[in-house]
Design an enzyme around this catalytic site. Structure first.
Site, PDB file in Angstrom:
ATOM      1  N   LEU A 188       0.846  -1.201   0.000  1.00 17.51           N
ATOM      2  CA  LEU A 188       0.000   0.000   0.000  1.00 17.51           C
ATOM      3  C   LEU A 188       0.884   1.255   0.000  1.00 17.51           C
ATOM      4  O   LEU A 188       0.811   2.087   0.883  1.00 17.51           O
ATOM      5  CB  LEU A 188      -0.961  -0.016   1.196  1.00 17.51           C
ATOM      6  CG  LEU A 188      -2.157   0.923   1.079  1.00 17.51           C
ATOM      7  CD1 LEU A 188      -3.153   0.428   0.032  1.00 17.51           C
ATOM      8  CD2 LEU A 188      -2.878   1.074   2.422  1.00 17.51           C
ATOM      9  N   GLY A 189       1.722   1.351  -1.036  1.00 15.36           N
ATOM     10  CA  GLY A 189       2.540   2.563  -1.217  1.00 15.36           C
ATOM     11  C   GLY A 189       1.763   3.558  -2.061  1.00 15.36           C
ATOM     12  O   GLY A 189       0.531   3.582  -2.038  1.00 15.36           O
ATOM     13  N   ARG A 190       2.497   4.346  -2.826  1.00 16.00           N
ATOM     14  CA  ARG A 190       1.844   5.367  -3.653  1.00 16.00           C
ATOM     15  C   ARG A 190       0.877   4.730  -4.643  1.00 16.00           C
ATOM     16  O   ARG A 190      -0.270   5.144  -4.777  1.00 16.00           O
ATOM     17  CB  ARG A 190       2.884   6.149  -4.454  1.00 16.00           C
ATOM     18  CG  ARG A 190       3.880   6.920  -3.631  1.00 16.00           C
ATOM     19  CD  ARG A 190       4.856   7.565  -4.609  1.00 16.00           C
ATOM     20  NE  ARG A 190       5.879   8.329  -3.965  1.00 16.00           N
ATOM     21  CZ  ARG A 190       7.049   7.837  -3.573  1.00 16.00           C
ATOM     22  NH1 ARG A 190       7.346   6.562  -3.750  1.00 16.00           N
ATOM     23  NH2 ARG A 190       7.948   8.608  -3.008  1.00 16.00           N
ATOM     24  N   ILE A 191       1.362   3.702  -5.359  1.00 20.42           N
ATOM     25  CA  ILE A 191       0.525   3.099  -6.409  1.00 20.42           C
ATOM     26  C   ILE A 191      -0.609   2.292  -5.779  1.00 20.42           C
ATOM     27  O   ILE A 191      -1.766   2.398  -6.191  1.00 20.42           O
ATOM     28  CB  ILE A 191       1.399   2.251  -7.366  1.00 20.42           C
ATOM     29  CG1 ILE A 191       2.356   3.176  -8.135  1.00 20.42           C
ATOM     30  CG2 ILE A 191       0.525   1.445  -8.329  1.00 20.42           C
ATOM     31  CD1 ILE A 191       3.414   2.453  -8.968  1.00 20.42           C
ATOM     32  N   ARG A 209       4.796  -4.372   4.282  1.00 18.95           N
ATOM     33  CA  ARG A 209       5.883  -4.653   5.233  1.00 18.95           C
ATOM     34  C   ARG A 209       5.485  -4.177   6.632  1.00 18.95           C
ATOM     35  O   ARG A 209       5.716  -4.844   7.619  1.00 18.95           O
ATOM     36  CB  ARG A 209       7.157  -3.924   4.795  1.00 18.95           C
ATOM     37  CG  ARG A 209       8.126  -4.784   4.048  1.00 18.95           C
ATOM     38  CD  ARG A 209       9.200  -3.940   3.466  1.00 18.95           C
ATOM     39  NE  ARG A 209       8.622  -2.764   2.803  1.00 18.95           N
ATOM     40  CZ  ARG A 209       9.310  -1.760   2.291  1.00 18.95           C
ATOM     41  NH1 ARG A 209      10.606  -1.750   2.374  1.00 18.95           N
ATOM     42  NH2 ARG A 209       8.730  -0.754   1.685  1.00 18.95           N
ATOM     43  N   ILE A 266       0.603  -5.586 -11.321  1.00 16.41           N
ATOM     44  CA  ILE A 266       1.153  -4.454 -12.083  1.00 16.41           C
ATOM     45  C   ILE A 266       2.527  -4.063 -11.509  1.00 16.41           C
ATOM     46  O   ILE A 266       3.044  -2.982 -11.832  1.00 16.41           O
ATOM     47  CB  ILE A 266       0.220  -3.215 -12.089  1.00 16.41           C
ATOM     48  CG1 ILE A 266      -0.297  -2.875 -10.691  1.00 16.41           C
ATOM     49  CG2 ILE A 266      -0.951  -3.425 -13.021  1.00 16.41           C
ATOM     50  CD1 ILE A 266       0.635  -2.204  -9.769  1.00 16.41           C
ATOM     51  N   ARG A 291       5.957  -6.306 -10.272  1.00 19.45           N
ATOM     52  CA  ARG A 291       7.067  -7.000 -10.924  1.00 19.45           C
ATOM     53  C   ARG A 291       6.710  -8.488 -10.988  1.00 19.45           C
ATOM     54  O   ARG A 291       6.148  -9.038 -10.032  1.00 19.45           O
ATOM     55  CB  ARG A 291       8.360  -6.848 -10.123  1.00 19.45           C
ATOM     56  CG  ARG A 291       9.020  -5.486 -10.252  1.00 19.45           C
ATOM     57  CD  ARG A 291       9.629  -5.262 -11.637  1.00 19.45           C
ATOM     58  NE  ARG A 291      10.272  -3.972 -11.789  1.00 19.45           N
ATOM     59  CZ  ARG A 291       9.686  -2.868 -12.260  1.00 19.45           C
ATOM     60  NH1 ARG A 291       8.411  -2.886 -12.640  1.00 19.45           N
ATOM     61  NH2 ARG A 291      10.361  -1.752 -12.396  1.00 19.45           N
ATOM     62  N   ASP A 347       0.423  -7.437 -16.054  1.00 22.95           N
ATOM     63  CA  ASP A 347       1.176  -6.475 -16.867  1.00 22.95           C
ATOM     64  C   ASP A 347       2.662  -6.772 -16.797  1.00 22.95           C
ATOM     65  O   ASP A 347       3.450  -6.181 -17.535  1.00 22.95           O
ATOM     66  CB  ASP A 347       0.912  -5.043 -16.360  1.00 22.95           C
ATOM     67  CG  ASP A 347       1.545  -3.971 -17.239  1.00 22.95           C
ATOM     68  OD1 ASP A 347       1.450  -4.105 -18.482  1.00 22.95           O
ATOM     69  OD2 ASP A 347       2.123  -3.006 -16.700  1.00 22.95           O
ATOM     70  N   GLU A 358      10.516 -11.080 -18.723  1.00 20.64           N
ATOM     71  CA  GLU A 358      10.064 -10.217 -19.835  1.00 20.64           C
ATOM     72  C   GLU A 358      11.151 -10.077 -20.886  1.00 20.64           C
ATOM     73  O   GLU A 358      12.329 -10.025 -20.531  1.00 20.64           O
ATOM     74  CB  GLU A 358       9.692  -8.836 -19.271  1.00 20.64           C
ATOM     75  CG  GLU A 358       8.498  -8.916 -18.346  1.00 20.64           C
ATOM     76  CD  GLU A 358       8.174  -7.596 -17.650  1.00 20.64           C
ATOM     77  OE1 GLU A 358       8.731  -6.552 -18.027  1.00 20.64           O
ATOM     78  OE2 GLU A 358       7.355  -7.623 -16.733  1.00 20.64           O
ATOM     79  N   HIS A 378       3.780  -5.039 -20.249  1.00 22.83           N
ATOM     80  CA  HIS A 378       4.364  -4.075 -19.298  1.00 22.83           C
ATOM     81  C   HIS A 378       4.121  -2.632 -19.775  1.00 22.83           C
ATOM     82  O   HIS A 378       5.075  -1.906 -20.072  1.00 22.83           O
ATOM     83  CB  HIS A 378       5.861  -4.351 -19.117  1.00 22.83           C
ATOM     84  CG  HIS A 378       6.417  -3.724 -17.868  1.00 22.83           C
ATOM     85  ND1 HIS A 378       7.438  -4.277 -17.135  1.00 22.83           N
ATOM     86  CD2 HIS A 378       6.098  -2.577 -17.216  1.00 22.83           C
ATOM     87  CE1 HIS A 378       7.723  -3.502 -16.106  1.00 22.83           C
ATOM     88  NE2 HIS A 378       6.920  -2.457 -16.123  1.00 22.83           N
TER      89      HIS A 378
HETATM   90  C1  8YV Z   1       8.543   1.414 -16.863  1.00 26.55           C
HETATM   91  C2  8YV Z   1       8.078   0.492 -14.537  1.00 26.55           C
HETATM   92  O1  8YV Z   1       7.916   0.892 -17.963  1.00 26.55           O
HETATM   93  O2  8YV Z   1       8.485   2.506 -13.438  1.00 26.55           O
HETATM   94  C3  8YV Z   1       8.587   1.301 -13.422  1.00 26.55           C
HETATM   95  O3  8YV Z   1       9.099   0.691 -12.462  1.00 26.55           O
HETATM   96  O4  8YV Z   1       8.020  -0.676 -14.468  1.00 26.55           O
HETATM   97  C4  8YV Z   1       7.585   1.170 -15.758  1.00 26.55           C
HETATM   98  O5  8YV Z   1       7.013   2.392 -15.450  1.00 26.55           O
HETATM   99  C5  8YV Z   1       9.899   0.868 -16.878  1.00 26.55           C
HETATM  100  O6  8YV Z   1      10.587   0.829 -15.700  1.00 26.55           O
HETATM  101  C6  8YV Z   1      10.719   1.677 -17.863  1.00 26.55           C
HETATM  102  O7  8YV Z   1      11.738   0.946 -18.306  1.00 26.55           O
END
Ligand code: 8YV
Length: 329
Positions: free
Chosen positions: A161-164, A184, A239, A241, A265, A270, A288
């Site tokens: 629950l950070g910014r995103i 955490r 969304i 990693r 995503d 990748e 992604h």
């Molecule tokens: C980017 C991301 O596509 O900000 C991140 O951590 O995964 C994406 O916003 C990527 O890092 C750019 O290479």
């Protein structure tokens, strides 16, 4: 060997890995940046000739800087990362060497949160699959598309629950969803229920959304047990990693019908996506693209350049990441 600054802004800049083309061009034209060769031979030769000159690296979450590369850049002072995630950079090694690291927080929060909600709606309502159904000419032949799952008013668990994560919660509140989270640390002033393990959280919700930073601390945090706890009616959205989820366990659960669906995503390796995932109609796979809008990528580029310029001019970054304490002794 030249040791005078190569960039008109001071210092000598190295681009590591591919970057947005406009950013790469500015680095080349305005900063006289070097580009690290891709292939091992060229790289070795480049580093032995120019490694001593480099004071700042610009890279992205796709590539990052490992300890080996850092040791070939003895004058390195900063790693400027395009992207909020910097798990491909060895921050422990950077801290040891006194190398500062920056990322691009905040400017991409809205787009990544939009992507999470979009994936959640897509996988639950099967819009991508229904679109394929129409395009394949099946509607007049096979009739109405099968019923899907309601999104509004569901229980959503957010890992990280950070910014995103918080921006995702804000959006889903408007959908009438009940939000709980695992992090955490418990967040003192959060209006949402804290659950102390990912497995317990998964067992309580309809949808588990992964928004935690990548890296060794979250590797396969969403493991077999968490996926089992989410269960046959549960959906996973990632969304963050690919490394945060045990992808093999995810594929197995989906194949066996032990999970309702997944919206992804990000992936473990990748740009390679397991074929099995791409073949399932209850899985939405995106390449992604979380932050991938013209507006957000331009803001990320501007913040990357602000960090670089500030470091070269003052030695300080604008948005440094928290660094681990240096190991003593
Ligand atoms: C980017 C991301 O596509 O900000 C991140 O951590 O995964 C994406 O916003 C990527 O890092 C750019 O290479």
């Amino acid at each position: 060997m030249s040791t005078s600054p190569r960039s008109p802004h001071g210092g000598t800049v190295l681009q590591v890995g591919p970057l947005k083309s406009s950013l790469a061009q500015i680095l080349r034209d305005d900063y006289a940046a070097y580009v690290l060769p891709d292939e091992a031979d060229g790289r070795g030769e480049f580093l032995s000739t120019h490694g001593q000159e480099i004071t700042a690296v610009v890279t992205s979450g796709r590539t990052g800087v490992d300890a080996g590369l850092m040791s070939a850049l003895p004058k390195l002072g900063a790693i400027v990362n395009f992207g909020v995630g910097y798990d491909t950079t060895d921050v422990d090694a950077a801290a040891e060497r006194g190398v500062a690291v920056s990322n691009t927080p905040d400017v991409l929060t809205d787009c990544v949160a939009d992507t999470a909600v979009g994936l959640m709606i897509d996988v639950m309502r099967q819009f991508s699959a229904a679109d394929r159904y129409v395009r394949a000419g099946r509607w007049p032949v096979d009739g109405m598309y099968p019923l899907t799952r309601q999104v509004s008013n569901t229980r959503v668990g957010i890992i990280g629950l950070g910014r995103i994560g918080s921006a995702i919660a804000k959006r889903l509140i408007a959908f009438g969803c009940t939000i709980s989270y695992h992090n955490r640390h418990r967040i003192d002033d959060s209006p949402f229920e804290y659950v102390s393990s990912a497995e317990e959280l998964a067992g309580r919700v309809d949808v588990l959304v992964v928004a935690a930073a990548g890296g060794p601390g979250t590797r396969k945090l969403v493991d077999r047990k968490v996926i089992a706890a989410l269960g046959v009616d549960g959906y996973l959205v990632n969304i963050a990693r690919g490394s945060v989820v045990d992808e093999e366990a995810l594929v197995e659960a989906l194949r066996a019908g032990r999970l309702a669906g997944a919206g992804l995503d990000v992936f473990a390796d990748e740009p390679n996506v397991p074929e099995e995932l791409s073949a399932m109609d209850n899985v939405v796979v995106l390449p992604h693209v979380g932050s991938g809008t013209v507006q957000t990528r331009a803001a990320m580029e501007a913040l990357t350049l602000r960090n670089l310029e500030s470091f070269l001019a003052t030695g300080a970054l604008v948005t440094p990441v928290p660094m681990p304490a240096k190991a003593s002794g």
